[in-house]
Write an enzyme that holds these catalytic residues in place. Structure first.
Site, short mmCIF file in Angstrom:
data_model
loop_
_atom_site.label_atom_id
_atom_site.label_comp_id
_atom_site.label_asym_id
_atom_site.label_seq_id
_atom_site.Cartn_x
_atom_site.Cartn_y
_atom_site.Cartn_z
N THR A 84 10.35 -3.37 -17.33
CA THR A 84 10.80 -1.75 -17.74
C THR A 84 12.38 -1.59 -18.11
O THR A 84 13.25 -2.43 -17.68
CB THR A 84 10.65 -0.91 -16.40
OG1 THR A 84 11.11 0.49 -16.64
CG2 THR A 84 11.12 -1.44 -15.16
N ASP A 85 12.85 -0.51 -18.78
CA ASP A 85 14.01 -0.22 -18.88
C ASP A 85 14.70 0.26 -17.72
O ASP A 85 15.90 0.22 -17.64
CB ASP A 85 14.21 0.84 -20.03
CG ASP A 85 13.70 2.27 -19.49
OD1 ASP A 85 12.87 2.56 -18.78
OD2 ASP A 85 13.80 3.03 -20.87
P1 NAD Z 1 -0.53 1.42 -13.68
O1 NAD Z 1 -0.08 1.63 -12.39
O2 NAD Z 1 -1.32 2.31 -14.69
O3 NAD Z 1 -1.46 -0.31 -13.71
C1 NAD Z 1 -1.18 -0.99 -12.84
C2 NAD Z 1 -2.31 -2.08 -12.90
O4 NAD Z 1 -2.13 -3.15 -12.13
C3 NAD Z 1 -3.78 -1.35 -12.33
O5 NAD Z 1 -4.57 -1.67 -13.24
C4 NAD Z 1 -3.77 -1.91 -10.89
O6 NAD Z 1 -4.83 -2.19 -10.39
C5 NAD Z 1 -3.14 -3.32 -11.19
N1 NAD Z 1 -2.60 -4.01 -9.83
C6 NAD Z 1 -2.06 -3.31 -8.97
N2 NAD Z 1 -1.65 -4.22 -8.02
C7 NAD Z 1 -2.25 -5.38 -8.18
C8 NAD Z 1 -2.34 -6.44 -7.56
N3 NAD Z 1 -1.79 -6.73 -6.28
N4 NAD Z 1 -3.12 -7.71 -8.12
C9 NAD Z 1 -3.76 -7.40 -9.06
N5 NAD Z 1 -3.53 -6.36 -9.95
C10 NAD Z 1 -2.87 -5.42 -9.47
O7 NAD Z 1 0.88 0.44 -14.47
P2 NAD Z 1 1.16 0.88 -16.07
O8 NAD Z 1 1.96 2.12 -16.19
O9 NAD Z 1 0.26 0.49 -17.11
O10 NAD Z 1 2.42 -0.28 -16.07
C11 NAD Z 1 1.88 -1.53 -16.18
C12 NAD Z 1 3.23 -2.52 -16.28
O11 NAD Z 1 4.00 -1.99 -17.46
C13 NAD Z 1 3.90 -2.49 -14.88
O12 NAD Z 1 4.37 -3.92 -14.80
C14 NAD Z 1 5.20 -1.60 -15.30
O13 NAD Z 1 6.39 -1.92 -14.36
C15 NAD Z 1 5.36 -1.70 -16.92
N6 NAD Z 1 5.93 -0.63 -17.53
C16 NAD Z 1 5.37 0.59 -17.48
C17 NAD Z 1 5.83 1.56 -18.33
C18 NAD Z 1 5.37 2.83 -17.99
O14 NAD Z 1 5.78 3.96 -18.68
N7 NAD Z 1 4.34 3.35 -17.40
C19 NAD Z 1 6.91 1.41 -19.03
C20 NAD Z 1 7.80 -0.01 -19.08
C21 NAD Z 1 7.15 -1.09 -18.25
O1 DAU Z 2 10.97 4.09 -17.95
C1 DAU Z 2 9.89 3.22 -17.80
C2 DAU Z 2 9.20 3.76 -16.45
O2 DAU Z 2 8.87 5.22 -16.94
C3 DAU Z 2 8.11 2.61 -15.95
O3 DAU Z 2 8.94 1.73 -15.84
C4 DAU Z 2 7.72 3.46 -14.96
O4 DAU Z 2 6.38 2.61 -14.47
C5 DAU Z 2 6.87 4.82 -15.13
O5 DAU Z 2 6.34 5.21 -14.19
C6 DAU Z 2 7.97 5.62 -15.98
O6 DAU Z 2 8.91 6.09 -14.85
P1 DAU Z 2 9.65 7.47 -14.81
O7 DAU Z 2 9.96 7.83 -13.12
O8 DAU Z 2 10.51 7.85 -15.72
O9 DAU Z 2 8.28 8.20 -15.01
P2 DAU Z 2 7.57 9.63 -14.51
O10 DAU Z 2 6.44 10.04 -15.33
O11 DAU Z 2 7.35 9.80 -12.85
O12 DAU Z 2 8.70 10.69 -14.61
C7 DAU Z 2 9.26 11.08 -15.84
C8 DAU Z 2 10.26 12.12 -15.58
O13 DAU Z 2 9.76 13.41 -14.98
C9 DAU Z 2 11.38 11.77 -14.46
O14 DAU Z 2 12.68 12.23 -14.95
C10 DAU Z 2 10.96 12.32 -13.27
C11 DAU Z 2 10.30 13.79 -13.80
N1 DAU Z 2 9.09 14.22 -13.02
C12 DAU Z 2 8.31 13.17 -12.70
C13 DAU Z 2 7.09 13.93 -12.04
C14 DAU Z 2 6.00 12.99 -11.77
C15 DAU Z 2 9.09 15.73 -12.85
O15 DAU Z 2 10.11 16.16 -13.32
N2 DAU Z 2 8.04 16.20 -12.08
C16 DAU Z 2 6.95 15.20 -11.63
O16 DAU Z 2 6.11 15.87 -11.07
#
Ligand code: NAD
Ligand code: DAU
Length: 349
Positions: free
Chosen positions: A132-133
């Site tokens: 992640t960033d």
């Molecule tokens: P998510 O929470 O939707 O999914 C995570 C998955 O990992 C789930 O299917 C869960 O069952 C599985 N998991 C969790 N713990 C586990 C374990 N102990 N063993 C096996 N499986 C397990 O997450 P996401 O948002 O899809 O993110 C996926 C990856 O991308 C993460 O590594 C996250 O850090 C990274 N990432 C996410 C974002 C974002 O915006 N969501 C951005 C950049 C990077």
């Molecule tokens: O930047 C990449 C990351 O983006 C990933 O690595 C993480 O897994 C992913 O969850 C996400 O993190 P953020 O914390 O940026 O995402 P989130 O959707 O939780 O929040 C986005 C922005 O909105 C952040 O500034 C917090 C704010 N927020 C979030 C929630 C859940 C609110 O203001 N209200 C809320 O209820």
């Protein structure tokens, strides 16, 4: 099958899109989705491809080294694309330890397991770590994160991801393990779990519930449509230089408050509500501790080396995302019943 690729976390939000990208595009790869199915893992996300011949699901916890090792001995994977993680910042604030065991120890378990089964024969092998960033910390009003930006994580989530990145790099430098790392900005799109800002607001608008905005709402994120992230992973997996990191972003910065207002505008239109109806639900709430002000990615390297650019505009992506949630009320109902209710109570009480 020419290759066996284990994709960890394939039942989650991004993982399910990566699994689909690989299963559909590469019928000559055997894709194994390794996931323990936490609250965030959902096999419903993969219903459309679960019968494909080159796809298998295995329920496995990455915290269990013996289980991972015996699975890898049986599968003999050529590559691992590692997405399994605890991913929500707010949960990391209330329960940091599970972020250490899954994100740090779980990653080290996978690294040790591939070291053991690859036994120094690294030809055609790759460990692709999806990060992640947030590892870079926060930006001020100007500037972008490059691959050279120093790590400076502030939440237990980002600290655990930073630690896992360091381990992956250390295994490359120490043992010569072939690795690549991608550091991506905020994703959005179908199958996003409604604890994160965009799907949480979609769910609350549908139910006429308050839209909780942390602090003054001026926090800024760089949003990328999830399918464009899956494409970036495909490109780096196949063409990235081993030992390198690649930033992935959308060149698409939004302050939270502006993003939620745009979401409200589109939802009012799609739901046939009077303009301004959903925006009345916006409620400023207590800020997230350690809240990073701004993330923004400089994606020049992946563009220059691999020709990557996002293909979906934010307007299209957001519209498609809302349409997906409107068309999948059962998916939303299933993931917001039970444990979600108590999480929500606790987080927003
Ligand atoms: P998510 O929470 O939707 O999914 C995570 C998955 O990992 C789930 O299917 C869960 O069952 C599985 N998991 C969790 N713990 C586990 C374990 N102990 N063993 C096996 N499986 C397990 O997450 P996401 O948002 O899809 O993110 C996926 C990856 O991308 C993460 O590594 C996250 O850090 C990274 N990432 C996410 C974002 C974002 O915006 N969501 C951005 C950049 C990077
Ligand atoms: O930047 C990449 C990351 O983006 C990933 O690595 C993480 O897994 C992913 O969850 C996400 O993190 P953020 O914390 O940026 O995402 P989130 O959707 O939780 O929040 C986005 C922005 O909105 C952040 O500034 C917090 C704010 N927020 C979030 C929630 C859940 C609110 O203001 N209200 C809320 O209820």
């Amino acid at each position: 099958m020419q290759k066996t690729i284990v994709i960890t976390g394939g039942a989650g939000f991004i993982g399910s899109h990566v699994v689909r990208e690989f299963v559909v595009k590469y019928s000559h790869y055997r894709i194994v989705n390794l996931d323990v199915l936490t609250y965030a893992g959902n096999l419903e996300n993969l219903r459309d491809i679960e019968d494909k011949e080159n796809y298998t699901f295995v329920k496995q916890d990455i915290r269990d080294f013996d289980g991972v090792l015996s699975l890898f001995r049986a599968l003999k994977p050529d590559a691992v694309i590692h997405l399994a993680a605890e991913s929500h910042v707010d949960r990391s604030i209330s329960d940091p330890t599970s972020f250490v065991t899954t994100n740090v120890l779980g990653t080290v378990n996978l690294l040790n397991a591939v070291r053991e089964v690859w036994a120094g024969n690294y030809a055609g092998k790759l460990f692709h770590h999806v990060s992640t960033d947030e590892v870079y910390g926060t930006l001020g009003d100007v500037g972008l994160f490059t691959e050279e930006t120093s790590y400076d994580p502030h939440s237990p989530y980002s600290a655990s991801k930073a630690a896992s990145d360091h381990f992956v790099r250390a295994y490359h430098d120490t043992y010569g393990l072939p690795i690549v790392i991608t550091n991506c900005s905020n994703n959005y799109g179908p199958n996003h779990f409604p604890e994160k800002l965009i799907p949480l607001c979609i769910h609350n608008i549908l139910n006429n519930k308050p839209l909780p905005i942390y602090g003054d709402g001026k926090f800024t994120r760089d949003w990328l449509y999830v399918v464009d992230h899956a494409r970036a992973i495909d490109l780096v997996f196949h063409g990235g230089r081993h030992g390198e990191s690649y930033n992935v972003g959308g060149f698409n910065e939004w302050q939270n408050i502006d993003l939620v207002k745009e979401l409200c505008r589109q939802m009012d239109e799609k739901l046939g509500r009077r303009a301004g109806t959903s925006a009345q639900l916006i409620t400023f709430v207590k800020d997230r501790p350690g809240h990073d002000l701004r993330y923004a990615i400089d994606a020049t390297k992946i563009n220059r080396e691999l020709g990557y650019t996002p293909t979906v505009t934010f307007e299209e992506g957001l519209s498609h995302t809302i349409d997906w949630y409107l068309a999948n009320p059962d998916w939303l109902a299933n993931v917001t019943s039970g444990a979600y209710q108590s999480y929500y109570e606790q987080q927003y009480k």
